[in-house]
Motif scaffolding. Structure first.
Motif, short mmCIF file in Angstrom:
data_model
loop_
_atom_site.label_atom_id
_atom_site.label_comp_id
_atom_site.label_asym_id
_atom_site.label_seq_id
_atom_site.Cartn_x
_atom_site.Cartn_y
_atom_site.Cartn_z
N GLU A 144 22.21 43.47 40.30
CA GLU A 144 21.60 43.63 41.67
C GLU A 144 22.34 43.46 42.44
OE1 GLU A 144 20.55 38.84 40.08
OE2 GLU A 144 21.07 40.99 39.24
N PHE A 145 23.75 42.93 42.44
CA PHE A 145 25.18 43.11 43.02
C PHE A 145 25.41 43.71 43.49
CE2 PHE A 145 23.54 38.48 43.21
CZ PHE A 145 22.78 38.14 44.01
N ALA A 146 25.54 44.27 42.10
CA ALA A 146 26.38 46.06 41.87
C ALA A 146 26.21 46.82 43.51
CB ALA A 146 26.19 46.69 40.55
N ASP A 147 25.30 47.09 43.96
CA ASP A 147 25.06 47.82 45.28
C ASP A 147 25.58 47.37 46.27
OD1 ASP A 147 22.77 46.35 45.20
OD2 ASP A 147 22.10 47.22 46.86
N ILE A 148 26.61 46.18 46.35
CA ILE A 148 27.05 45.54 47.44
C ILE A 148 28.47 45.42 47.26
CG2 ILE A 148 25.07 44.98 49.32
CD1 ILE A 148 25.85 42.38 47.88
N THR A 149 28.80 46.02 45.79
CA THR A 149 30.71 45.36 45.50
C THR A 149 31.68 46.38 45.23
OG1 THR A 149 29.39 43.43 43.81
CG2 THR A 149 31.24 44.04 43.56
N ASP A 150 32.51 45.91 46.16
CA ASP A 150 33.68 47.46 46.05
C ASP A 150 34.69 46.67 44.93
OD1 ASP A 150 32.39 48.90 47.99
OD2 ASP A 150 33.44 47.66 49.41
N PRO A 151 35.88 47.11 44.61
CA PRO A 151 36.20 47.08 43.46
C PRO A 151 37.48 46.28 44.08
CG PRO A 151 36.12 49.51 43.71
CD PRO A 151 34.99 48.83 44.55
N VAL A 152 38.01 45.30 43.78
CA VAL A 152 39.72 44.91 43.87
C VAL A 152 40.27 45.65 43.36
CG1 VAL A 152 41.21 43.31 43.25
CG2 VAL A 152 38.53 42.65 43.32
N THR A 153 41.26 45.84 44.92
CA THR A 153 41.99 47.55 44.70
C THR A 153 43.87 45.77 44.68
OG1 THR A 153 42.32 47.42 47.01
CG2 THR A 153 40.95 49.33 45.76
N PRO A 154 45.04 46.91 44.30
CA PRO A 154 46.36 46.53 44.99
C PRO A 154 46.49 46.15 46.31
CG PRO A 154 45.96 48.61 43.49
CD PRO A 154 45.00 48.49 43.72
N GLU A 155 46.14 47.14 47.39
CA GLU A 155 45.23 46.98 48.62
C GLU A 155 45.44 45.58 49.31
OE1 GLU A 155 44.22 47.64 52.65
OE2 GLU A 155 43.23 47.98 51.13
N VAL A 156 44.22 45.44 48.81
CA VAL A 156 43.27 44.61 48.92
C VAL A 156 43.91 42.96 48.16
CG1 VAL A 156 40.87 43.20 48.42
CG2 VAL A 156 41.01 45.46 48.31
N LEU A 157 44.25 43.14 47.40
CA LEU A 157 45.13 42.19 47.12
C LEU A 157 46.77 41.75 47.93
CD1 LEU A 157 45.10 42.68 43.39
CD2 LEU A 157 43.88 41.04 44.89
N THR A 158 47.64 43.02 48.19
CA THR A 158 47.84 42.77 49.22
C THR A 158 47.67 41.76 50.78
OG1 THR A 158 49.81 43.76 48.01
CG2 THR A 158 49.91 43.91 50.59
N TRP A 159 46.84 43.16 51.19
CA TRP A 159 45.82 41.88 52.73
C TRP A 159 45.36 40.65 52.34
CZ3 TRP A 159 41.02 40.17 52.84
CH2 TRP A 159 40.49 39.68 54.45
N LEU A 160 44.80 40.52 50.93
CA LEU A 160 44.76 39.33 51.21
C LEU A 160 45.01 38.15 51.14
CD1 LEU A 160 42.02 37.38 51.04
CD2 LEU A 160 42.62 36.91 48.14
N ASP A 161 46.92 38.17 50.56
CA ASP A 161 48.00 37.17 50.45
C ASP A 161 48.57 37.20 51.73
OD1 ASP A 161 47.59 36.95 47.77
OD2 ASP A 161 49.43 38.60 46.98
N ALA A 162 48.22 38.33 52.48
CA ALA A 162 48.85 37.97 53.81
C ALA A 162 48.03 37.33 54.52
CB ALA A 162 49.05 39.42 54.18
N ARG A 163 46.30 37.33 54.44
CA ARG A 163 45.69 36.86 55.30
C ARG A 163 45.98 34.67 55.06
NH1 ARG A 163 43.32 36.94 59.88
NH2 ARG A 163 41.94 36.27 59.02
N LEU A 164 46.74 35.04 53.85
CA LEU A 164 46.26 33.29 53.22
C LEU A 164 47.58 33.14 52.85
CD1 LEU A 164 44.13 33.72 50.06
CD2 LEU A 164 43.59 32.96 51.93
N GLY A 165 48.73 33.42 53.90
CA GLY A 165 49.96 33.14 54.10
C GLY A 165 51.21 32.99 52.66
N ARG A 166 50.49 34.12 51.53
CA ARG A 166 51.25 34.02 50.27
C ARG A 166 52.10 34.37 50.35
NH1 ARG A 166 46.20 32.32 45.87
NH2 ARG A 166 45.19 34.74 46.65
#
Length: 114
Positions: A92-114
């Motif tokens: 029921e949440f598939a319609d609002i779910t986007d895939p995890v991509t390398p670009e998202v992971l890079t962005w997240l690491d930068a946001r979290l200071g990793r």
């Protein structure tokens, strides 16, 4: 004989700390953390305190958090393994779910200071 009464768990959105918390009897029992990227809420960590493990609180927490995301008109990116597993089992949440991509992971690491 004395009976211990417990109230239903409460999930609250703590926007300034970028997380949803689940409370049991008024005490934080766990959380799921995120960062927002445009119209996507990127969930990256979920934890439940050991004292509350095995009670289904993580499922309750994530379900209510994702319901809140849907109500806000946002989408989710399930970087957190628990959130990813939850979404797989709850289509029921598939319609609002986007895939995890390398670009998202890079962005997240930068946001979290990793």
């Amino acid at each position: 004989m004395s009976e211990q009464t417990t109230t239903a768990p409460v999930v609250r959105h703590v926007d300034e700390r970028h997380r949803y918390e689940i409370l049991v009897d008024g005490h934080r029992a766990g959380l799921t953390a995120y960062r927002d990227r445009d119209d996507r809420r990127v969930f990256f960590h979920t934890e439940i305190d050991d004292a509350h493990a095995g009670q289904g609180l993580a499922s309750t927490l994530v379900e209510r958090a994702l319901t809140d995301v849907r109500a806000s008109g946002m989408r989710i990116v399930p970087v957190c393994p628990y959130v990813a597993k939850f979404v797989t089992g709850h289509q029921e949440f598939a319609d609002i779910t986007d895939p995890v991509t390398p670009e998202v992971l890079t962005w997240l690491d930068a946001r979290l200071g990793r």
